[in-house]
Motif scaffolding. Sequence first.
Motif, short mmCIF file in Angstrom:
data_model
loop_
_atom_site.label_atom_id
_atom_site.label_comp_id
_atom_site.label_asym_id
_atom_site.label_seq_id
_atom_site.Cartn_x
_atom_site.Cartn_y
_atom_site.Cartn_z
N MET A 170 0.80 -1.07 -0.03
CA MET A 170 0.23 0.07 -0.02
C MET A 170 0.85 1.35 -0.01
SD MET A 170 -2.91 1.40 2.53
CE MET A 170 -3.81 -0.14 2.55
N ALA A 171 1.85 1.46 0.79
CA ALA A 171 2.72 2.42 0.89
C ALA A 171 3.68 2.79 -0.40
CB ALA A 171 3.68 2.24 2.06
N MET A 172 4.08 1.58 -1.04
CA MET A 172 4.40 1.85 -2.43
C MET A 172 3.83 2.40 -3.41
SD MET A 172 7.93 1.32 -1.81
CE MET A 172 8.87 0.51 -3.30
N ASP A 173 2.46 1.72 -3.44
CA ASP A 173 1.27 2.03 -4.23
C ASP A 173 1.31 3.49 -4.08
OD1 ASP A 173 -0.54 1.03 -6.33
OD2 ASP A 173 -1.74 2.13 -5.11
N LEU A 174 0.89 3.84 -2.85
CA LEU A 174 0.57 5.35 -2.60
C LEU A 174 1.75 6.36 -3.06
CD1 LEU A 174 -1.56 5.07 0.46
CD2 LEU A 174 -2.36 5.62 -1.87
N MET A 175 2.92 5.89 -2.88
CA MET A 175 4.06 6.67 -3.24
C MET A 175 4.18 7.10 -4.77
SD MET A 175 7.46 5.81 -0.84
CE MET A 175 7.42 4.09 -0.56
N GLY A 176 3.84 5.97 -5.34
CA GLY A 176 3.77 6.06 -6.86
C GLY A 176 2.78 7.16 -7.14
N TYR A 177 1.79 6.84 -6.65
CA TYR A 177 0.62 7.90 -6.95
C TYR A 177 0.86 9.20 -6.47
CZ TYR A 177 -4.37 9.68 -7.03
OH TYR A 177 -5.62 9.99 -7.51
#
Length: 873
Positions: free
Chosen positions: A48-55
């Motif tokens: 979730m953290a890596m996904d939101l960082m990309g976002y």
Amino acid sequence: MGTGSKSSHASYAVGTTATSEGTEQPVAEAPEQPMSNEEIAAKADLLMAMDLMGYITDPQFSVDPEDAVPTDPVERYDLFVGQVQTAQGAIEKLKEAGVSPEEIEAHTKALKAQTVAYLTSLDEDDLHEIAQVKGFEHPALVGLSGKGQHPLVHWLDPAYPSGITSKEKIQAAALNRYQQLLAGETVGGMTLTDLHQLEGTEPPGSGGTWSATPQEAKAAMAALAGSISDYNHAAKNGGGDGQAQALQTMLAAEQKLATADCPELGEELEKSKAHAKLTVDQALNHYHLAPATLQPLVLDAVASGQLNSTEAQHLTGRELVTLLRPATPESEANSLKETAAKRQEQLANLDGAYAAHGAMAPGGGQLLDLPSAGEPGAPQTIAAWAQNAGDLQLLQNKVHGWYGQSQQYLGGDPYAEHPGAMPGKFIHPGDLTSDFNAWAKGQKLTDLRAVAGQMGMDNNATATRAQVQQYIAASFNPKYDQQAIKEKVSAAAAKKEAAKTAAATPMSSGGGLASDAAVHAPASKLPVGAAATAASASTKPTMGTPKPAQPKKALKPGSFNANVQELMAKVQHAKATSQDVPARVDAETVASWTFGPGTTASTLGGTYAKTMHTAPDGSQWLFKADHNHGGALGHTEAAASHVLSLGGVPAVPVYAHKQANGTAGSIQPMLQDAKPFTASPSQWSQSQVDAIVQSHVGSWFVGEHDGHQDNWLETPSGGLVQIDRGQAWKHFGADKLSIDYAPSGGGGFTPVHQKLYEAALGGGLAKGVKLNPAAAHPVIKRFESMPDAQLRSVLHSTAHEGAKAGVAWVPQMRSRAAKALKIPQSQVTHEQIANAFLDHAVERKSNLRQNFTDFFVKQLKLPSGAALKHGGS
């Protein structure tokens, strides 16, 4: 995924394989061992953290496609850092779960690659701005070569600890170059003046009025120290003329040191000036400043032109001292001057309001001299008197806080003769209500309804006598609420109408069953999904109607697939909320916009008047007027939305705003195509329950307890957001983190988070949905990572404007300030009240983790909540 001896499962690949027919079908090689629950949870957090960082790092993140206004770079950086910290925490948990070193290294490298990629994508101006806000001194003095990676990329990189040697060397290089500038050299083609122009700051000594040698500057330091000692001695030994003279001497010595310019002493002189300010602060706050002590100082200041008569007559003693001190920031000094002018206007308005009130309300047990409500023009006259009585009380309350401590320094009478300001002339709501009710007994109900209609009661025709009288009295008695009274009248009328409809509804001939109309009427009142179910249940199936789809078999709770499904639901919910909530725009940009004329937004309800306006890009914005506190509540709601967004809690951006006609308040973009959030906890999903928990953390942090059902909306993409944070900090300092604390009342005003906790305790949540304390952790962690200085900066206007306007939290903070400073409450200044507010906000941030640990464990009896104390679960 690694395959080392410590891994809890074997690696597996997902790919495609050709079938005999030549088509490709997915095939997966199953792991030899299932992942542990700890590893699943950690990887869920990391994903979730890596996904939101990309976002977040996507160039289109929080960018309005209509006008391409980007978010503030500091805010975006803060969002990014929060996700990096979450990812780092997840990697640590993977280590504890026994994942192989190879896999840990791979995750760490991927994280660092993402942080570097984001920071190197920023331009130099953004790097300078972010670094300066985060405490880097003189960021323009590094990266001067323009070659290679900019040093601030590493200094700002959250993947590396802040105190490491490599980061300290970058700051040291900037400070060394600044010393070169102070010595008259140039650095990178810049002079000292060039640098300060670039930073928008003043060079050292630019505000001085005299050049001092090191010996002269040190002599000024010693003189001030001696004058402070003399003042303390004089104040301790009876005050009088000795304290008055010592006060003037001390402030003159402070003035001399504050205006000294001595480049040779450099930082030593600046530290001495800062220490001097604190020492003088302590001396002034420790002893009572009697009018006789201040009078010589004020008279001299008026004679020399430092003060004018308006300031001398309308500021309190401590405010006058603050205005005269050289260490007072220019913005604060200007604010005090504006305060004096406003107070002079307040007294003039008070005189007029009191005279108009007294003409009809002589007091002293005498009857009101109001005209008969049935006379021509009487409703308008009575309505105007009631509104004036309310305005008079507000004016008296505002004046009462400062009137008795001012107007006594220029000689003559100690107080000006303003009848409405005198303590014996205060209008008491209860007494006035009794007088009004006594007068109203002799009036016809129809005539009283006409008065109420004149005052905005649009359903007055069906109101009872008591409701009408309370509605009118609400203008001057805060015990009553006009909107709540109107709602009660409407509810009673609707109930009466429903009873008539039920009595008149014919029964069908088929065994006494209700008609189709009677079946569909209540169904139309249900939530959308329930209404559709009710409608389908009342319709007989026809030939050819397909059978309803059989429900899918539920996944086993705690299984790998169930955990993955829950993880993806959280990610999708976070994205849905983020993409639907309007992006935060720089406040200065919003202030520069011209909004179209307003139209009344009466359908939105609430306490304050609302109007709809069109922004330059054609979007619809809502303006909430703050007639009672001069715009202080606009700053409050704006700050609340800003703080919540920094903590990762979804919040519609709100901005303090003043209309062209001078009306102050707040303005915010409308949340388009949102729908009411279902009121039934049994229909809430796990993602929604987690979102409510996270929102509760934010609500407690900003002291907001008004999150009832009407203030929650579901976004078009399925996200969830709480709106209307206008009551933030209202009960600050007196509120409690408790399952039953609801200062706005119960029933329809019960906060949604309380409904959640009650449902969880009573088994009222949907099957498989649970109350998970760990959901609070990301928000707590984000708030904890917010520097104290940043929090104080965001809340500065809320604190100071609220203190001056006397908003609801002021009494609590005045009491706290008086206790901390060991002075009477009557001597506490607005600045001290504001500082007490800011101190309490920082204190709440520091205690946030412990508070919620205790809340979940002790009040909700959830042992898993103890994990919050050690970083979540």
